[in-house]
Every structure is written in C-alpha cells, then in structure tokens.
Design an enzyme around this catalytic site. Structure first.
Site, short mmCIF file in Angstrom:
data_model
loop_
_atom_site.label_atom_id
_atom_site.label_comp_id
_atom_site.label_asym_id
_atom_site.label_seq_id
_atom_site.Cartn_x
_atom_site.Cartn_y
_atom_site.Cartn_z
N ASP A 197 44.27 40.52 33.99
CA ASP A 197 45.09 39.92 35.05
C ASP A 197 45.33 41.03 36.05
O ASP A 197 46.32 41.74 36.00
CB ASP A 197 46.39 39.38 34.46
CG ASP A 197 47.23 38.65 35.48
OD1 ASP A 197 46.67 38.25 36.52
OD2 ASP A 197 48.43 38.47 35.26
N CYS B 174 45.79 36.86 41.88
CA CYS B 174 46.57 35.91 42.66
C CYS B 174 46.45 36.27 44.13
O CYS B 174 47.43 36.30 44.88
CB CYS B 174 48.04 35.89 42.21
SG CYS B 174 48.85 37.49 42.34
#
Length: 308
Positions: free
Chosen positions: A27, A80
């Site tokens: 991530d 993101c």
C-alpha cells in the site's frame, strides 16, 4: 492472534524474510491526489517534485517486496493517487526490470476502469489488466491496483526461527490468571518484551535487531504478583472462553458509560475478578469486579471522552 507488526525499512525486511511470504501487499506511500476532496492539506503538500519522489520510492519498495515472495506468490500494489507516474509507469518499469513477474486478471466491479496503455513506458499492453478507480465513477475516492504473480525466484535462505520463553516459571502469574478466569489457557511460543507477554506465530522468523512494534498476540502485562490481561486478548475471546462475562445492551446507557471509562454497577454478582465485557454478544474489553462494582479496563486511548 497471528500478526507481527514492525517499523522497518523495506531492504531490512527483505534481508530477513527472503522468499518467505505467499502474498505481499504494498500500500505504497503516494502523492495522495485522491485525497484532495476530503483533505485540503493534501492539496498544499502536492508538487511535481513530490510525485517524482514518490514514484522513485514506490519502485524501490517493490524492488525489495518482490524478494520477500515465494515462487508463485502474489504481489499487490495499490495507491490512492491518480498520477500515471506513480501507477502505470511504476508497474511497467517494475515489470521491465523483473520479467519473472506478470500481471494477473482479477475480478472487477461496476465503475472500475482499466489501466491506461498510453500512460506506460513503451506502450505496455498488459497494463490494461490493472485497475483504475475514478472518483467520478464510484462512490469513493480514486485508487489504482495491480496484482502481480511471481513465476519463479531464487531459493530462500535457511530460516532462523524466533525463540520463545524457555523458563515458564517466569510466567506463573499468567498461568495463575488463566486458571482462575479462562476456560482454556492460550498456549504457543511465548515471548516477553520487557514485562509484556505475547504468543509469537510458530512460523515467525527471528526478529532480533528489527524494530518491532508488536511481536505477536498480546496477552497482557506481567506485574508483581499479578497479571493484567490486554485489550487484544479480550478482543480475541468470547464468553465461551472465559469463566465470567458481562453482557451490555447496545442501546443501553451502560455501554455509553463503559466506553467513557466509567465503573458499572454490578449488584448481585458475587464472583470477584476479571470479566469479559460484551455488547450484544461481541466482546469489547475487560472489567474487574470488586465490591459490587465493575472497575473499567477499557483502554484510555479508546475512551469516548477523547472523541466527544
């Protein structure tokens, strides 16, 4: 129960956990362009230089993450952010450097889009198997996901497994607690971090010289002539595992009082000691009964008076 948390640089983890994992999720730290709507600070922190910094760091993290995978293992990359530099270009660069990895087809959902070929290096067509989530097509923020499979790799080094506590006499306060208040004693490879007692996963490699936040299942604190169970232990148990439990109605004023750290009236209960507190059958923490009162042991950092 089966988790270890470290705070380490990727290259140090890769050295210790070579060829160890079936799956690795990266991530990745990114420029956070998808956070612009909900977090004004993310806008002020953005710059082209930061995008470049992030993309270089992401590729470096992937370089070490791949070494921690077994052959046949899956590597999932996610961000993101919307920038091609941190998404399609990072993945296409990684695959060019590591031909033993390939992009996997994965199930997608309504509103999901494909990776963009025109945003890769050298028109990398397989990039369409990666996923883009656009904030104007789903109820949520923008994301990028790539699932990669390691087809082959170098053999891992002979592992050195973590050692547990050998002198069980030092844990006698723990065993006294479990005998008195639990129906079964959690057993495994015990490890002491100071006076904090954990059960480390059996297959965990040595954590020596690594920065460790949590080395396993936190059981509690060994104090002088007593053992204090942890919040993690409460959350992993239910009333079938303990001798004493206390259930609160989710719509009651008592649960609000408990979440605020207040004591609870327990008139009519004669069995002193540790009680597992449940809400509608779900365990949320500990309390200790004495003099018809349940003394609250809900962690201070979680209490509602910190939030409302």
């Amino acid at each position: 129960k089966n988790a270890v948390v470290t705070n380490e640089a990727p290259h140090r983890l890769a050295h210790r956990f070579s060829g160890y994992f079936d799956r690795v999720l990266v991530d990745a730290p990114c420029s956070g362009e998808s956070m612009f709507r909900k977090n004004p600070e993310a806008r002020t922190e953005w710059s082209i230089d930061n995008v470049t910094l992030c993309s270089n760091r992401q590729l470096d993290i992937l370089r070490h993450a791949k070494d921690m995978l077994k052959s046949g293992g899956r590597l999932i990359y996610s961000t993101c952010t919307l920038s091609p530099e941190e998404n399609e270009r990072v993945i296409s660069k990684f695959l060019k450097l590591n031909p033993n990895f390939q992009i996997e087809d994965v199930k997608t959902y309504q509103g999901f889009d494909k990776g963009r070929i025109d945003w890769t290096i050298e028109k990398f067509h397989d990039i369409e198997k990666t996923i883009r989530i656009w904030p104007h097509r789903v109820r949520g923020e923008g994301h990028y996901i790539a699932v990669l499979r390691k087809m082959e790799g170098t053999a891992s080094k002979k592992p050195k497994y973590s050692e547990g506590v050998t002198n069980l006499k030092s844990l006698e306060e723990y065993f006294r607690f479990t005998e008195e208040f639990l129906l079964d004693t959690p057993r495994g490879k015990y490890i002491l971090f100071g006076n904090q007692l954990y059960i480390i996963p059996e297959e965990m490699l040595s954590l020596k010289n690594l920065k460790v936040v949590t080395p396993g299942w936190h059981l509690g604190t060994i104090k002088k002539k007593r053992f204090e169970p942890s919040h993690a232990l409460a959350q992993s148990l239910n009333k079938k595992h303990v001798k004493y439990s206390w259930n609160l109605d989710g719509d009651s004023s008592e649960i609000i009082a408990y979440l605020r750290g207040e004591t609870l009236d327990a008139k009519g209960s004669n069995e002193k000691g540790w009680y597992l507190i449940e809400v509608d059958g779900h365990s949320i923490g500990w309390a200790k009964l004495s003099n018809n009162m349940l003394k609250n042991h809900y962690p201070k950092y979680l209490r509602w008076n910190n939030w409302v």
